[in-house]
Design a protein around this motif. Structure first.
Motif, PDB file in Angstrom:
ATOM      1  N   MET A   1     -11.147  16.810 -47.874  1.00 51.86           N
ATOM      2  CA  MET A   1     -10.654  15.519 -48.565  1.00 51.86           C
ATOM      3  C   MET A   1     -11.201  14.737 -46.958  1.00 51.86           C
ATOM      4  SD  MET A   1      -7.758  13.684 -48.937  1.00 51.86           S
ATOM      5  CE  MET A   1      -6.921  14.824 -51.212  1.00 51.86           C
ATOM      6  N   ASN A   2     -12.221  13.612 -46.539  1.00 50.28           N
ATOM      7  CA  ASN A   2     -12.030  13.027 -45.579  1.00 50.28           C
ATOM      8  C   ASN A   2     -10.914  11.892 -44.964  1.00 50.28           C
ATOM      9  OD1 ASN A   2     -12.168  11.032 -46.710  1.00 50.28           O
ATOM     10  ND2 ASN A   2     -14.351  10.341 -46.520  1.00 50.28           N
ATOM     11  N   LYS A   3     -10.649  11.634 -43.673  1.00 49.94           N
ATOM     12  CA  LYS A   3     -10.452  10.692 -43.195  1.00 49.94           C
ATOM     13  C   LYS A   3      -9.748   9.608 -44.088  1.00 49.94           C
ATOM     14  CE  LYS A   3     -13.035   8.633 -39.180  1.00 49.94           C
ATOM     15  NZ  LYS A   3     -12.835   9.757 -37.750  1.00 49.94           N
ATOM     16  N   TYR A   4     -10.951   9.155 -44.716  1.00 47.80           N
ATOM     17  CA  TYR A   4     -10.355   7.776 -45.767  1.00 47.80           C
ATOM     18  C   TYR A   4      -9.898   7.773 -46.601  1.00 47.80           C
ATOM     19  CZ  TYR A   4     -13.758   6.087 -41.490  1.00 47.80           C
ATOM     20  OH  TYR A   4     -14.515   5.767 -40.628  1.00 47.80           O
ATOM     21  N   SER A   5     -10.259   8.890 -47.844  1.00 45.12           N
ATOM     22  CA  SER A   5      -9.632   9.600 -48.735  1.00 45.12           C
ATOM     23  C   SER A   5      -8.682   9.379 -49.010  1.00 45.12           C
ATOM     24  CB  SER A   5     -10.322  10.196 -49.411  1.00 45.12           C
ATOM     25  OG  SER A   5     -10.126  11.691 -48.774  1.00 45.12           O
ATOM     26  N   ILE A   6      -7.503   9.933 -47.537  1.00 47.04           N
ATOM     27  CA  ILE A   6      -6.654   9.514 -47.469  1.00 47.04           C
ATOM     28  C   ILE A   6      -5.932   8.791 -47.567  1.00 47.04           C
ATOM     29  CG2 ILE A   6      -6.142  10.479 -45.367  1.00 47.04           C
ATOM     30  CD1 ILE A   6      -4.339  12.601 -47.479  1.00 47.04           C
ATOM     31  N   CYS A   7      -6.627   8.049 -46.462  1.00 46.90           N
ATOM     32  CA  CYS A   7      -5.939   6.349 -46.031  1.00 46.90           C
ATOM     33  C   CYS A   7      -5.399   5.765 -47.359  1.00 46.90           C
ATOM     34  CB  CYS A   7      -6.885   5.629 -45.364  1.00 46.90           C
ATOM     35  SG  CYS A   7      -6.300   5.463 -43.688  1.00 46.90           S
ATOM     36  N   PHE A   8      -6.717   6.380 -48.154  1.00 48.87           N
ATOM     37  CA  PHE A   8      -6.354   4.864 -49.844  1.00 48.87           C
ATOM     38  C   PHE A   8      -5.911   5.925 -50.632  1.00 48.87           C
ATOM     39  CE2 PHE A   8      -8.317   4.156 -54.027  1.00 48.87           C
ATOM     40  CZ  PHE A   8      -8.272   2.229 -53.750  1.00 48.87           C
ATOM     41  N   ILE A   9      -5.808   6.679 -50.369  1.00 46.25           N
ATOM     42  CA  ILE A   9      -4.465   7.510 -51.403  1.00 46.25           C
ATOM     43  C   ILE A   9      -3.042   7.192 -51.009  1.00 46.25           C
ATOM     44  CG2 ILE A   9      -3.011   9.479 -52.035  1.00 46.25           C
ATOM     45  CD1 ILE A   9      -6.196  11.064 -52.736  1.00 46.25           C
ATOM     46  N   ILE A  10      -2.855   7.559 -50.010  1.00 46.07           N
ATOM     47  CA  ILE A  10      -1.204   6.776 -49.679  1.00 46.07           C
ATOM     48  C   ILE A  10      -1.619   4.726 -49.408  1.00 46.07           C
ATOM     49  CG2 ILE A  10       0.430   6.336 -47.330  1.00 46.07           C
ATOM     50  CD1 ILE A  10      -0.998   8.905 -46.804  1.00 46.07           C
ATOM     51  N   PHE A  11      -2.313   4.431 -49.141  1.00 47.07           N
ATOM     52  CA  PHE A  11      -2.584   2.906 -49.701  1.00 47.07           C
ATOM     53  C   PHE A  11      -1.957   2.726 -50.968  1.00 47.07           C
ATOM     54  CE2 PHE A  11      -5.006  -0.364 -52.141  1.00 47.07           C
ATOM     55  CZ  PHE A  11      -4.378  -1.581 -51.939  1.00 47.07           C
ATOM     56  N   PHE A  12      -2.502   3.502 -51.482  1.00 49.17           N
ATOM     57  CA  PHE A  12      -2.647   2.950 -53.549  1.00 49.17           C
ATOM     58  C   PHE A  12      -1.101   3.383 -53.738  1.00 49.17           C
ATOM     59  CE2 PHE A  12      -2.750   4.281 -57.817  1.00 49.17           C
ATOM     60  CZ  PHE A  12      -3.333   3.529 -58.472  1.00 49.17           C
ATOM     61  N   PHE A  13      -0.461   4.596 -53.573  1.00 49.78           N
ATOM     62  CA  PHE A  13       0.335   5.218 -53.232  1.00 49.78           C
ATOM     63  C   PHE A  13       1.736   3.803 -53.505  1.00 49.78           C
ATOM     64  CE2 PHE A  13       4.561   7.516 -52.294  1.00 49.78           C
ATOM     65  CZ  PHE A  13       4.932   7.508 -53.429  1.00 49.78           C
ATOM     66  N   LEU A  14       1.601   3.571 -52.235  1.00 48.26           N
ATOM     67  CA  LEU A  14       2.768   2.837 -51.506  1.00 48.26           C
ATOM     68  C   LEU A  14       3.035   1.211 -52.384  1.00 48.26           C
ATOM     69  CD1 LEU A  14       2.388   3.149 -47.597  1.00 48.26           C
ATOM     70  CD2 LEU A  14       4.056   3.388 -48.873  1.00 48.26           C
ATOM     71  N   PHE A  15       1.298   1.106 -52.166  1.00 43.35           N
ATOM     72  CA  PHE A  15       1.344  -0.622 -53.343  1.00 43.35           C
ATOM     73  C   PHE A  15       1.692  -0.324 -54.369  1.00 43.35           C
ATOM     74  CE2 PHE A  15      -1.485  -4.330 -55.418  1.00 43.35           C
ATOM     75  CZ  PHE A  15      -1.323  -4.786 -54.306  1.00 43.35           C
ATOM     76  N   LEU A  16       0.957   0.691 -55.385  1.00 44.47           N
ATOM     77  CA  LEU A  16       1.952   1.347 -56.439  1.00 44.47           C
ATOM     78  C   LEU A  16       3.397   1.468 -56.666  1.00 44.47           C
ATOM     79  CD1 LEU A  16       0.856   1.870 -59.991  1.00 44.47           C
ATOM     80  CD2 LEU A  16       0.994   4.051 -59.427  1.00 44.47           C
ATOM     81  N   PHE A  17       4.327   1.091 -55.980  1.00 45.44           N
ATOM     82  CA  PHE A  17       5.446   1.848 -56.021  1.00 45.44           C
ATOM     83  C   PHE A  17       6.657   0.059 -55.167  1.00 45.44           C
ATOM     84  CE2 PHE A  17       9.411   2.854 -52.418  1.00 45.44           C
ATOM     85  CZ  PHE A  17      10.105   3.270 -53.322  1.00 45.44           C
ATOM     86  N   SER A  18       5.416  -0.458 -54.851  1.00 46.99           N
ATOM     87  CA  SER A  18       5.669  -1.634 -54.506  1.00 46.99           C
ATOM     88  C   SER A  18       6.138  -2.316 -55.591  1.00 46.99           C
ATOM     89  CB  SER A  18       4.963  -2.503 -53.283  1.00 46.99           C
ATOM     90  OG  SER A  18       5.735  -4.188 -53.603  1.00 46.99           O
ATOM     91  N   GLY A  19       5.385  -2.202 -56.765  1.00 46.67           N
ATOM     92  CA  GLY A  19       4.620  -2.883 -57.353  1.00 46.67           C
ATOM     93  C   GLY A  19       5.574  -2.798 -58.542  1.00 46.67           C
ATOM     94  N   LEU A  20       6.318  -0.893 -58.916  1.00 47.48           N
ATOM     95  CA  LEU A  20       7.739  -1.044 -59.344  1.00 47.48           C
ATOM     96  C   LEU A  20       8.750  -1.982 -59.468  1.00 47.48           C
ATOM     97  CD1 LEU A  20       6.329   2.498 -60.172  1.00 47.48           C
ATOM     98  CD2 LEU A  20       7.005   1.441 -61.455  1.00 47.48           C
ATOM     99  N   ASN A  21       9.019  -1.401 -57.533  1.00 44.81           N
ATOM    100  CA  ASN A  21      10.211  -1.859 -57.030  1.00 44.81           C
ATOM    101  C   ASN A  21      10.036  -3.384 -57.541  1.00 44.81           C
ATOM    102  OD1 ASN A  21      11.283   0.288 -55.761  1.00 44.81           O
ATOM    103  ND2 ASN A  21      10.156  -0.302 -53.945  1.00 44.81           N
ATOM    104  N   PHE A  22       9.087  -3.508 -57.576  1.00 41.91           N
ATOM    105  CA  PHE A  22       9.191  -5.790 -57.988  1.00 41.91           C
ATOM    106  C   PHE A  22       9.498  -5.523 -59.804  1.00 41.91           C
ATOM    107  CE2 PHE A  22       7.071  -9.820 -59.571  1.00 41.91           C
ATOM    108  CZ  PHE A  22       8.093 -10.406 -59.430  1.00 41.91           C
ATOM    109  N   LEU A  23       9.663  -4.416 -60.562  1.00 45.01           N
ATOM    110  CA  LEU A  23       9.642  -4.785 -62.008  1.00 45.01           C
ATOM    111  C   LEU A  23      11.433  -4.253 -62.287  1.00 45.01           C
ATOM    112  CD1 LEU A  23       6.286  -2.881 -63.526  1.00 45.01           C
ATOM    113  CD2 LEU A  23       6.638  -5.243 -63.427  1.00 45.01           C
ATOM    114  N   PHE A  24      11.867  -3.196 -61.973  1.00 51.55           N
ATOM    115  CA  PHE A  24      12.750  -2.699 -61.373  1.00 51.55           C
ATOM    116  C   PHE A  24      14.056  -4.017 -61.185  1.00 51.55           C
ATOM    117  CE2 PHE A  24      11.371   1.742 -61.174  1.00 51.55           C
ATOM    118  CZ  PHE A  24      12.238   1.773 -62.675  1.00 51.55           C
ATOM    119  N   LEU A  25      13.281  -4.929 -60.036  1.00 52.82           N
ATOM    120  CA  LEU A  25      13.886  -5.982 -59.413  1.00 52.82           C
ATOM    121  C   LEU A  25      14.269  -6.527 -60.058  1.00 52.82           C
ATOM    122  CD1 LEU A  25      15.351  -7.669 -56.763  1.00 52.82           C
ATOM    123  CD2 LEU A  25      13.331  -8.688 -56.111  1.00 52.82           C
TER     124      LEU A  25
END
Length: 578
Positions: A1-25
């Motif tokens: 796994m290269n360094k750019y893909s790990i950036c994208f994975i963590i970005f996607f995970f946190l962005f999804l987590f933010s969206g889930l938090n908004f729905l729960f909110l």
């Protein structure tokens, strides 16, 4: 796994987590829910160790904002830190930082708060010293030592709160006011929050933390490290009403706001100007909190997080473009070369100043109008409005230096246009900087505040904004030294420029002397008397005795003959004497 893909994975995970938090909110707000989850890790006799999680509208809303900003910052880092050899290390540290903050947000238990609190301090030290040079090491040490004071105070709170038999402070908030031990807890919590949120006299670490990479600054100064103290006080706000210490907090936070506003007008380092504006806004949050308005403090904390992260990101693009130059005196006319970045920067600056209908306006205007309603003295009233004027003052000065004045870089330099990865992440925050104020004001407050004031009092915010903007325009067109020549002496301007000598006091006066004192203690006690009378002394004594016993064990006849003659001589001398 290269360094750019790990950036994208963590970005996607946190962005999804933010969206889930908004729905729960939305679900929690509509049904007026609070979830308290407790997991019993170990039960031994009468001692129970549990992990507790509190999910209510406040923790979900704050988690949503933290995860959204951190996801955008990580996506931004993909381009900003692209030439970095150890990008993995950087991304993991930032992710660990976010996890520590989330642990702090959802904890109703003072033990798990300490884990998040200490995690923030430790990871922030690692991030501040990320560029390994002497300046970064000094800044990291100052940050770590300042935050350690808060950690020690939280440990003392853990000891004090044991009087109640549990560390879940959330259950005791209603009857804490009448109890002396809980007043003690309140005092310790306030002091711990002051260290983390950099109030006077702990302010000097915040501009020093600018030695970290710019994405880290965008995260630290918007929604994570510096807001931890404010968030903790918002959670403990029931405990902190009608306390004498709270009035001292009001004074110190207002002085912090005033001092940061003045120092920012003397500063020429782009990142430090934005850091000092963060310090000023933290003073505003703390002061409104100490006046008993936690909802307003939380509202301003969230709106401020958006435009401050955007401001740091724009500064990062400009620093990259200027070949890592941070001095604003070399910049000028950059709106011709990076128009979209300058658009983002101007809108975030306007939101910071409280220009109507941007994010900062909704919280700042409400705070200032409620201050006009309060029964506090004239000094508080003046400091609030002067500090608001100073915000406009340094913002317009920054705008003039960056975008209006002539380009002053001494060599011929090729200015490049924007990077699209950085722009995408900035546009997300730009959108939030415009709309977050209005949608949060509908979400947090169940009924609209209708504030009736005399016309001049109502227009006071607009007056100070106009005066501050005019002063900023004048100062940016003058040489700062010529202004000082007419207005004030060199010593006074030095005092105002150096944050009231606070970095000198905390670095040389406090940290340096404490470290020297502890070094002296180590030399004199640990390596001195303690060593002579315990470790080394005992070793030398046993060693000498063992040598003597060894000689006896060799059964040497001469030794026995010598000792026999010696004892006989002593015996005869005793006989003669008596």
């Amino acid at each position: 796994m290269n360094k750019y893909s790990i950036c994208f994975i963590i970005f996607f995970f946190l962005f999804l987590f933010s969206g889930l938090n908004f729905l729960f909110l939305i679900y929690f707000l509509m049904n007026n829910l609070v979830f308290f989850l407790e997991w019993e890790i170990i039960s031994f006799n009468s001692m129970v160790i549990t992990m507790s999680i509190l999910l209510d509208w406040m923790s979900l809303l704050f988690m949503m904002f933290v995860s959204l900003i951190s996801s955008v910052v990580i996506y931004y880092s993909k381009s900003y830190m692209s030439s970095e050899m150890n990008l993995f290390r950087f991304i993991y540290l930032v992710f660990l930082f976010v996890v520590s903050m989330i642990l702090l947000i959802i904890s109703p238990n003072i033990i798990s708060i300490l884990l998040g609190w200490d995690g923030l301090g430790l990871v922030s030290y690692c991030l501040v010293i990320y560029y390994q040079n002497l300046k970064s090491y000094n800044a990291g040490m100052l940050t770590a030592l300042s935050n350690r004071i808060g950690d020690v105070l939280i440990l003392m709170v853990i000891c004090w709160i044991m009087n109640y038999g549990s560390w879940n402070y959330i259950f005791y908030l209603n009857f804490m006011n009448n109890d002396f031990s809980m007043k003690m807890v309140g005092m310790l919590i306030i002091m711990a929050a002051m260290t983390k949120s950099a109030q006077i006299p702990f302010s000097s670490w915040l501009p020093a933390a600018m030695a970290a990479p710019t994405p880290v600054s965008a995260l630290v100064h918007s929604s994570t490290l510096v807001t931890a103290g404010v968030y903790l006080l918002i959670r403990f706000n029931m405990l902190l009403v009608n306390m004498f210490f709270f009035k001292i907090l009001l004074l110190l936070s207002m002085l912090t706001m005033f001092m940061a506003g003045i120092s920012a007008n003397y500063e020429f380092d782009l990142k430090k100007i934005i850091a000092l504006s963060t310090l000023s806004q933290l003073g505003l949050m703390m002061s409104i909190l100490s006046m008993g308005m936690p909802d307003l403090a939380f509202f301003h904390l969230l709106t401020h997080a958006m435009f401050k992260a955007l401001l740091f990101m724009c500064a990062g693009v400009i620093i990259h473009m200027m070949n890592d130059m941070q001095d604003i005196r070399y910049m000028g006319g950059i709106s011709l070369y990076v128009p979209l970045t300058c658009l983002c920067m101007n809108i975030s600056n306007m939101a910071l100043c409280g220009i109507p209908f941007l994010a900062g306006f909704y919280s700042k205007d409400l705070i200032l109008e409620l201050v006009s309603f309060s029964n506090l003295n004239l000094m508080v009233f003046l400091l609030y409005y002067i500090s608001t004027g100073l915000t406009m003052f340094y913002s317009l000065r920054l705008y003039m230096y960056l975008m209006v004045n002539d380009f002053n870089l001494l060599s011929i330099y090729n200015l490049y246009d924007e990077d699209y990865t950085m722009l995408k992440s900035m546009i997300v925050l730009l959108f939030m900087s415009i709309i977050s104020g209005s949608f949060l004001s509908w979400m947090i407050f169940y009924y609209p505040y209708m504030i009736y004031l005399p016309f001049n009092m109502k227009m006071m915010v607009i007056y100070v904004i106009i005066i501050g903007a005019f002063m900023g325009y004048l100062i940016s067109n003058m040489n700062i030294f010529s202004v000082n020549k007419f207005i004030m002496s060199y010593n006074l301007s030095m005092f105002l420029c150096m944050m009231w000598f606070m970095p000198n006091l905390s670095t040389y006066g406090l940290s340096y002397n404490i470290l020297n004192f502890s070094q002296g203690l180590m030399k004199n006690i640990d390596l001195g008397w303690s060593e002579v009378y315990s470790g080394l002394g005992l070793f030398n004594m046993v060693k000498s005795y063992s040598i003597i016993y060894n000689i006896y064990q060799l059964n040497n006849f001469k030794i026995y003959l010598f000792s026999f003659v010696l004892w006989m001589m002593i015996f005869f001398i005793m006989l003669l004497l008596f």
